[in-house]
Design a protein around this motif. Sequence first.
Motif, PDB file in Angstrom:
ATOM      1  N   MET A  35      61.817  30.254 -77.372  1.00  0.00           N
ATOM      2  CA  MET A  35      61.898  31.678 -77.043  1.00  0.00           C
ATOM      3  C   MET A  35      62.854  32.405 -77.994  1.00  0.00           C
ATOM      4  SD  MET A  35      61.711  31.966 -72.864  1.00  0.00           S
ATOM      5  CE  MET A  35      62.986  30.744 -72.504  1.00  0.00           C
ATOM      6  N   LEU A  39      61.769  35.495 -80.355  1.00  0.00           N
ATOM      7  CA  LEU A  39      62.357  36.783 -80.003  1.00  0.00           C
ATOM      8  C   LEU A  39      63.336  37.300 -81.058  1.00  0.00           C
ATOM      9  CD1 LEU A  39      63.026  36.212 -76.198  1.00  0.00           C
ATOM     10  CD2 LEU A  39      61.311  37.730 -77.206  1.00  0.00           C
ATOM     11  N   MET A  64      63.209  40.023 -70.230  1.00  0.00           N
ATOM     12  CA  MET A  64      62.543  38.761 -69.901  1.00  0.00           C
ATOM     13  C   MET A  64      62.678  38.445 -68.422  1.00  0.00           C
ATOM     14  SD  MET A  64      63.656  36.295 -73.059  1.00  0.00           S
ATOM     15  CE  MET A  64      63.283  34.874 -72.039  1.00  0.00           C
ATOM     16  N   THR A 158      68.416  30.463 -74.636  1.00  0.00           N
ATOM     17  CA  THR A 158      67.839  31.560 -75.421  1.00  0.00           C
ATOM     18  C   THR A 158      68.894  32.590 -75.782  1.00  0.00           C
ATOM     19  OG1 THR A 158      65.714  31.266 -74.281  1.00  0.00           O
ATOM     20  CG2 THR A 158      66.062  33.347 -75.432  1.00  0.00           C
TER      21      THR A 158
END
Length: 355
Positions: A35, A39, A64, A158
């Motif tokens: 991710m 991103l 998210m 993340t």
Amino acid sequence: MTDQARYWSIAALAFGALLWVLNDVLLPFVAGAAMAYFLDPLTGRLMRLGLPRAAAVSVILFGMIGAAVAVLVGVIPPLVAEGGRLIQTLPDLTEQASEAISDRFPGLLAEDGMLMQNLEGIGEALRERGMAIAEGALGAVSGLIGVVMFIVIAPVVTFYLLLDWPRVVARVDALLPRDHAPVIRDLARQMDRALAGFVRGQLLVCLILAVYYATGLMVVGLQFGLVIGVVAGVISFIPFVGAIIGGVMSIGLALFQFWGEPVLIIAVVAVFAFGQFLEGNVLVPRLVGGSVGLHPVWLLFAVSAFGTLFGFTGMLVAVPVAAAVGVLVKFSVARYMESALYRPSDDPPGGHERD
């Protein structure tokens, strides 16, 4: 074998062994890293709009979380409920199907024939184990510890990787062997283009197909159309598998549910036929493109092999590995065609015409 080749061979083996031993533990970390990778371009766009990196990452993370909550509240409950009903209904569907075939094709199924005995055996097995299957499936989906760990760890990974992404990239670049750094950087850029172009485009294709299949089957009135359509769309990232599984399940149910109404059966077939046309001629060419370097057969093999060896974590790793190997194979072929092994002995480097 050179020292560098030996080193990278050992590193690849260690990577495989780590996946094998820790595949369940690694899942939230691999998902979080994936991710963060996908991103990071969005983070860059927000930073170009004037946001500091920490604020941009926070906006993305909260977005998210909001999207995940919306999916969990609005989409997952009906999917789980319909999937549970489908599993519980399978024994009755099998029994009714055998009775319907016997009524409509009396010469096909003899009372003591092997096909009838097999159908009855399947129905009895499903009846005995249907609830156990349903409970096991729901238990696997809702295993509290694993789900909580994933929900907590993956966003945290993340967040911190997005915050430190430039430093992580710079650190990795600093560790490259100096003699080969330019070549490795070029290969990494090619892998990034192949991987990012494929995955971002394919995720959008899967989302569109899931909405299309689910909506189309529900409009036709097919039982369990929602869950079949979503499953068919979601697994469409594996070439041909989504259409085959979804088509077989939906057409089989349509033959049973709409027997005597050929228009509705044809409508179900048309939903999947048009979906395949849409995927192959519109969505994939426009959203994925033909230059990403991931052949469907190679991708299917990679996902199957890594999924078998390393479970769901392996399936997540399979696509980047497939992209990396594809780029390395192209690089190796180009080097081979420039070498003395390929060229005639009297042909200077770069002077041989390629077909």
